[in-house]
Design an enzyme around this catalytic site. Sequence first.
Site, short mmCIF file in Angstrom:
data_model
loop_
_atom_site.label_atom_id
_atom_site.label_comp_id
_atom_site.label_asym_id
_atom_site.label_seq_id
_atom_site.Cartn_x
_atom_site.Cartn_y
_atom_site.Cartn_z
N SER A 15 0.88 -1.17 0.00
CA SER A 15 0.00 0.00 0.00
C SER A 15 0.91 1.22 0.00
O SER A 15 2.08 1.14 0.40
CB SER A 15 -0.93 0.00 1.22
OG SER A 15 -0.21 -0.13 2.42
N GLU A 17 1.40 5.56 0.67
CA GLU A 17 0.90 6.77 1.32
C GLU A 17 1.35 8.00 0.54
O GLU A 17 2.51 8.13 0.17
CB GLU A 17 1.42 6.86 2.76
CG GLU A 17 0.92 8.10 3.50
CD GLU A 17 1.23 8.04 4.98
OE1 GLU A 17 0.76 7.08 5.62
OE2 GLU A 17 1.94 8.93 5.47
N HIS A 77 -6.88 9.70 5.78
CA HIS A 77 -6.36 9.98 7.12
C HIS A 77 -7.33 10.89 7.86
O HIS A 77 -7.98 11.75 7.26
CB HIS A 77 -5.00 10.67 7.03
CG HIS A 77 -3.87 9.74 6.78
ND1 HIS A 77 -2.70 9.77 7.51
CD2 HIS A 77 -3.72 8.73 5.90
CE1 HIS A 77 -1.88 8.83 7.07
NE2 HIS A 77 -2.48 8.20 6.09
N ASP A 109 -0.30 15.11 15.41
CA ASP A 109 0.75 15.82 16.14
C ASP A 109 0.26 17.17 16.62
O ASP A 109 -0.70 17.74 16.08
CB ASP A 109 1.97 16.03 15.23
CG ASP A 109 2.63 14.72 14.85
OD1 ASP A 109 2.78 13.84 15.73
OD2 ASP A 109 2.98 14.56 13.66
N TYR A 148 3.91 1.74 16.95
CA TYR A 148 5.24 2.32 17.10
C TYR A 148 6.24 1.27 17.59
O TYR A 148 6.31 0.99 18.79
CB TYR A 148 5.20 3.51 18.06
CG TYR A 148 4.28 4.61 17.57
CD1 TYR A 148 4.77 5.63 16.75
CD2 TYR A 148 2.92 4.60 17.87
CE1 TYR A 148 3.92 6.61 16.26
CE2 TYR A 148 2.07 5.58 17.38
CZ TYR A 148 2.58 6.58 16.58
OH TYR A 148 1.73 7.56 16.07
N LYS A 168 -7.29 0.64 21.02
CA LYS A 168 -7.74 0.97 19.67
C LYS A 168 -8.37 -0.25 19.01
O LYS A 168 -9.43 -0.15 18.36
CB LYS A 168 -6.57 1.46 18.81
CG LYS A 168 -5.90 2.74 19.26
CD LYS A 168 -4.70 3.03 18.34
CE LYS A 168 -3.77 4.09 18.90
NZ LYS A 168 -2.57 4.29 18.04
N PHE A 219 14.13 13.81 10.86
CA PHE A 219 12.74 13.49 11.17
C PHE A 219 12.66 12.31 12.14
O PHE A 219 11.82 12.30 13.06
CB PHE A 219 11.97 13.17 9.89
CG PHE A 219 10.50 12.96 10.12
CD1 PHE A 219 9.68 14.02 10.48
CD2 PHE A 219 9.93 11.71 9.96
CE1 PHE A 219 8.32 13.83 10.69
CE2 PHE A 219 8.58 11.51 10.18
CZ PHE A 219 7.77 12.57 10.53
N HIS A 269 3.62 -1.11 3.86
CA HIS A 269 3.05 0.21 3.59
C HIS A 269 4.20 1.18 3.33
O HIS A 269 5.03 1.43 4.22
CB HIS A 269 2.23 0.67 4.79
CG HIS A 269 1.48 1.95 4.57
ND1 HIS A 269 0.37 2.03 3.75
CD2 HIS A 269 1.67 3.20 5.07
CE1 HIS A 269 -0.09 3.27 3.76
NE2 HIS A 269 0.68 4.00 4.55
#
Length: 307
Positions: A15, A17, A77, A109, A148, A168, A219, A269
Site C-alpha cells: 500500500s 501513502e 487519514h 501531532d 510504534y 484501539k 525526522f 506500507h
Amino acid sequence: MSQTTGPSNSGIDVSFEFFPPKTEKMEQNLWRSIERLAPLQPKFVSVTYGAGGSTRERTHQTIARILKETDLVPAAHLTCVDASREEVDEVVRQYRDTGVKHFVALRGDSQSGVGEAYIPRADGYRNAVELVAGLKAIDDFEISVAAYPEKHPESSDFATDIDLLKRKVDNGATRAITQFFFENDVFERYVERARRAGIYIPIVPGIAPIHDFTKIARFAGACGASIPSWMAERFEGLEEDEMTRSHVAAALCAEQVLDLKQRGFSDFHFYTMNRADLVYSICHILGLRGRKPGAADAEAESSAAAA
C-alpha cells in the site's frame, strides 16, 4: 486511469501513502506518482490529513479525484487535531458519502510541531482510541491505526504503548500500520509484544525509502525512530551524488523488505513522499510487476479481433 494487472506472484502486497498537494506543481507531481504506482495494484492508497481547513480540504479533493479517476481504493487519514467531535463526525460523513470506506485514524501531532506537547480540545476526541470508537459509531468502516515499534515518544514505556494499541483494537481498529523503522529485529520484537498482549489484527510494517538521508535522520530524531550506524555508513559521502544515493536507497529498502518477508511478513506500507520512481524501483526488485495503463484494454481488443 485504471489498474490493469493481475495479482503479483511475488508473495508481497503493498500500500502507498501520499500527501495532498499545496500547489498546482505539487498536484501535477502527485498525479504522476499515482499514475506511476497504480499498475502495481496496491491494496489501498492513503492520503495524509493535517491540521487546518485548507489542508483538510486538499485531502478531501485528492480522495475524491482518486475515487473518480482511478480504480484505486483510497484510505482517508483522519486526526483529532483542532476540531470538535461534531466537526470530525461531519468530515467522516462527507467522506462516506463520497465513497470512502477505509480510514487511517490518528490522534495527530501538536500544531506546535512534531515532538511538542499535544493538548486536546475539550470538545474534541482526545486520542485515537476515542476517534476509532467515533468512526465505528457512524458506520462499519475499515480502520487502520498507528503502531510504534520503538514506542511513541510520549509513551512512558512499552507496556503503556501496547495498551494504547490494544484499546484501539478493542474499539474497532482492523489494521495497524507502523512508524517507519530500519532494524527488523526491533519490529519483530514489537509484533511479539503485541501478540502476547492479545492483539491479533495485521501489523503492517511502515517502510520509508530514503530520498534524503539527512532529512530522514532529522525526522527520525523528532518522532523517536532510531537510525543505525551501519545505515549511516551506507550513505556516507553521497550528499551530492543523487544517482548513487538512489541506487543505495533502493537496494537497502528492498533488502529490508525481503528480510521481513523471510520472517513471515507479506504486507508493506510505503511512505512515498509523492516521489514514485524510487518506490517503483524498490517494488520491481521485490518482484512486483505492472502493465502500463491501457495495456489490458489493448490486449482485450486484440483478442476480440482475433476471435
